[in-house]
Design a protein around this motif. Structure first.
Motif, PDB file in Angstrom:
ATOM      1  N   GLU A 129     -46.026  56.671 -46.848  1.00 33.81           N
ATOM      2  CA  GLU A 129     -45.488  58.060 -46.721  1.00 33.81           C
ATOM      3  C   GLU A 129     -45.639  58.771 -45.447  1.00 33.81           C
ATOM      4  O   GLU A 129     -46.428  58.748 -44.641  1.00 33.81           O
ATOM      5  N   PHE A 130     -44.788  59.653 -45.430  1.00 32.91           N
ATOM      6  CA  PHE A 130     -44.717  60.518 -44.133  1.00 32.91           C
ATOM      7  C   PHE A 130     -45.893  61.508 -44.144  1.00 32.91           C
ATOM      8  O   PHE A 130     -46.108  62.091 -45.288  1.00 32.91           O
ATOM      9  N   VAL A 131     -46.414  61.773 -43.139  1.00 32.99           N
ATOM     10  CA  VAL A 131     -47.392  62.705 -42.896  1.00 32.99           C
ATOM     11  C   VAL A 131     -47.070  63.791 -42.040  1.00 32.99           C
ATOM     12  O   VAL A 131     -47.079  65.214 -42.409  1.00 32.99           O
ATOM     13  N   ALA A 132     -46.857  63.495 -40.871  1.00 36.27           N
ATOM     14  CA  ALA A 132     -46.527  64.689 -39.911  1.00 36.27           C
ATOM     15  C   ALA A 132     -45.565  63.834 -38.829  1.00 36.27           C
ATOM     16  O   ALA A 132     -45.751  62.881 -38.623  1.00 36.27           O
ATOM     17  N   ALA A 133     -44.996  64.777 -38.125  1.00 36.31           N
ATOM     18  CA  ALA A 133     -44.114  64.285 -36.797  1.00 36.31           C
ATOM     19  C   ALA A 133     -44.005  65.479 -35.917  1.00 36.31           C
ATOM     20  O   ALA A 133     -43.990  66.488 -36.088  1.00 36.31           O
ATOM     21  N   VAL A 134     -43.692  65.174 -34.550  1.00 39.79           N
ATOM     22  CA  VAL A 134     -43.612  65.880 -33.367  1.00 39.79           C
ATOM     23  C   VAL A 134     -42.331  65.446 -32.646  1.00 39.79           C
ATOM     24  O   VAL A 134     -42.262  64.364 -32.427  1.00 39.79           O
ATOM     25  N   ARG A 135     -41.583  66.368 -32.267  1.00 33.28           N
ATOM     26  CA  ARG A 135     -40.129  66.121 -31.494  1.00 33.28           C
ATOM     27  C   ARG A 135     -40.805  66.288 -30.017  1.00 33.28           C
ATOM     28  O   ARG A 135     -41.700  67.221 -29.573  1.00 33.28           O
ATOM     29  N   TRP A 136     -40.030  65.010 -29.275  1.00 35.34           N
ATOM     30  CA  TRP A 136     -40.597  65.257 -27.827  1.00 35.34           C
ATOM     31  C   TRP A 136     -39.933  66.638 -27.002  1.00 35.34           C
ATOM     32  O   TRP A 136     -40.537  66.717 -26.195  1.00 35.34           O
ATOM     33  N   SER A 137     -38.806  66.735 -27.496  1.00 32.85           N
ATOM     34  CA  SER A 137     -37.925  67.674 -26.628  1.00 32.85           C
ATOM     35  C   SER A 137     -38.405  69.011 -26.527  1.00 32.85           C
ATOM     36  O   SER A 137     -38.660  69.812 -25.731  1.00 32.85           O
ATOM     37  N   ASP A 138     -38.793  69.596 -27.496  1.00 27.65           N
ATOM     38  CA  ASP A 138     -39.165  70.955 -27.833  1.00 27.65           C
ATOM     39  C   ASP A 138     -40.710  71.086 -28.628  1.00 27.65           C
ATOM     40  O   ASP A 138     -41.143  72.200 -28.599  1.00 27.65           O
ATOM     41  N   GLY A 139     -41.224  70.118 -28.658  1.00 26.90           N
ATOM     42  CA  GLY A 139     -42.797  70.082 -29.644  1.00 26.90           C
ATOM     43  C   GLY A 139     -42.381  70.495 -31.035  1.00 26.90           C
ATOM     44  O   GLY A 139     -43.558  70.781 -31.599  1.00 26.90           O
ATOM     45  N   ASN A 140     -41.408  70.637 -31.548  1.00 27.61           N
ATOM     46  CA  ASN A 140     -41.389  71.051 -33.038  1.00 27.61           C
ATOM     47  C   ASN A 140     -42.193  70.254 -33.683  1.00 27.61           C
ATOM     48  O   ASN A 140     -41.904  68.861 -33.585  1.00 27.61           O
ATOM     49  N   THR A 141     -42.829  70.691 -34.812  1.00 28.78           N
ATOM     50  CA  THR A 141     -43.660  69.929 -35.655  1.00 28.78           C
ATOM     51  C   THR A 141     -43.122  70.142 -37.145  1.00 28.78           C
ATOM     52  O   THR A 141     -42.433  70.896 -37.411  1.00 28.78           O
ATOM     53  N   TYR A 142     -43.368  68.753 -37.822  1.00 28.70           N
ATOM     54  CA  TYR A 142     -42.902  68.626 -39.110  1.00 28.70           C
ATOM     55  C   TYR A 142     -44.219  68.057 -40.066  1.00 28.70           C
ATOM     56  O   TYR A 142     -44.832  67.210 -39.640  1.00 28.70           O
ATOM     57  N   TYR A 143     -44.414  68.663 -41.230  1.00 29.06           N
ATOM     58  CA  TYR A 143     -45.436  67.960 -42.070  1.00 29.06           C
ATOM     59  C   TYR A 143     -44.932  67.804 -43.589  1.00 29.06           C
ATOM     60  O   TYR A 143     -44.109  68.554 -44.203  1.00 29.06           O
ATOM     61  N   SER A 203     -49.026  52.941 -24.823  1.00 26.61           N
ATOM     62  CA  SER A 203     -48.430  52.478 -23.211  1.00 26.61           C
ATOM     63  C   SER A 203     -47.028  52.516 -23.259  1.00 26.61           C
ATOM     64  O   SER A 203     -46.261  52.276 -24.350  1.00 26.61           O
ATOM     65  N   GLY A 204     -46.334  52.784 -21.991  1.00 30.13           N
ATOM     66  CA  GLY A 204     -44.953  52.564 -21.929  1.00 30.13           C
ATOM     67  C   GLY A 204     -44.656  53.773 -21.142  1.00 30.13           C
ATOM     68  O   GLY A 204     -44.735  55.108 -21.646  1.00 30.13           O
ATOM     69  N   ARG A 205     -43.845  53.738 -20.340  1.00 32.64           N
ATOM     70  CA  ARG A 205     -43.460  55.214 -19.469  1.00 32.64           C
ATOM     71  C   ARG A 205     -42.778  56.026 -20.100  1.00 32.64           C
ATOM     72  O   ARG A 205     -42.556  57.104 -19.702  1.00 32.64           O
ATOM     73  N   THR A 206     -41.917  55.378 -21.036  1.00 33.72           N
ATOM     74  CA  THR A 206     -40.880  56.483 -21.997  1.00 33.72           C
ATOM     75  C   THR A 206     -41.559  57.008 -22.913  1.00 33.72           C
ATOM     76  O   THR A 206     -40.744  57.555 -23.962  1.00 33.72           O
ATOM     77  N   PHE A 207     -42.669  56.954 -23.398  1.00 25.59           N
ATOM     78  CA  PHE A 207     -43.483  57.432 -24.524  1.00 25.59           C
ATOM     79  C   PHE A 207     -42.847  59.086 -24.718  1.00 25.59           C
ATOM     80  O   PHE A 207     -42.851  59.606 -25.890  1.00 25.59           O
ATOM     81  N   SER A 208     -43.049  59.698 -23.511  1.00 20.95           N
ATOM     82  CA  SER A 208     -42.753  61.019 -23.676  1.00 20.95           C
ATOM     83  C   SER A 208     -41.324  61.293 -24.219  1.00 20.95           C
ATOM     84  O   SER A 208     -40.988  62.743 -24.517  1.00 20.95           O
ATOM     85  N   THR A 209     -40.711  60.486 -24.160  1.00 26.27           N
ATOM     86  CA  THR A 209     -39.203  60.498 -24.793  1.00 26.27           C
ATOM     87  C   THR A 209     -38.977  60.403 -26.149  1.00 26.27           C
ATOM     88  O   THR A 209     -37.932  60.325 -26.788  1.00 26.27           O
TER      89      THR A 209
END
Length: 123
Positions: free
Chosen positions: A46-60, A25-31
Motif C-alpha cells: 500500500e501507498f504511504v507517501a510520495a514527493v514530486r521532484w519538480s516542486d516538492g509537493n508531498t502526498y500521504y 544511485s544514478g545521476r537522474t534521481f533528482s528527476t
C-alpha cells in the motif's frame, strides 16, 4: 535506472518514532518522483507517501497523514520518511520507490524499488 537502498527500520514501541532513509544511485534521481510503500504480512502493498521532484509537493495516505513526513535531498540523492506516533498497525516492510513517470499513489507507476526495510511496532 536508479538503484535504491533503504535503512533505518527496526523495532519500536507504540508511540515511538523511526526515521527511514533511502539512498539512491544514478545521476537522474533528482528527476524522479519518490515514494514510500509498505506491505504487512498477508496484505497487499500500500501507498504511504510520495514527493514530486519538480516542486516538492508531498502526498500521504490518510492513515499516516499528520504522523509521517516525507522529504528528499536531491543534492545528496537521498530521501527520508520520518515516522512519529507509530502504532502496531504500522508494522510492515517499508519500500522506497522511484518513478520516472511522475508521482502517483499507485505502485505500478514506480519502476525502481529498494529491497525493503522491516518496521515492527510493539504494543
Amino acid at each position: 535506472q536508479v538503484q535504491l537502498v533503504e535503512s533505518g527500520g527496526g523495532l519500536v514501541q507504540a508511540g515511538g518514532s523511526l526515521r527511514l532513509s533511502c539512498a539512491a544511485s544514478g545521476r537522474t534521481f533528482s528527476t524522479y518522483a519518490m515514494g514510500w510503500f509498505r506491505q504487512a504480512p498477508g496484505k497487499e502493498r500500500e501507498f504511504v507517501a510520495a514527493v514530486r521532484w519538480s516542486d516538492g509537493n508531498t502526498y500521504y495516505a490518510d492513515s499516516v497523514k499528520g504522523r509521517f513526513t516525507i522529504s528528499r535531498d536531491n543534492a545528496k540523492n537521498t530521501g527520508d520518511l520520518q515516522m512519529n506516533s507509530l502504532n502496531p498497525e504500522d508494522t510492515a516492510i517499508y519500500y522506497c520507490a522511484a518513478s520516472a513517470f511522475g508521482v502517483s499513489i499507485k505502485s505500478a507507476i514506480y519502476n525502481n524499488w529498494g529491497q525493503g526495510t522491516q518496521v515492527t511496532v510493539s504494543s
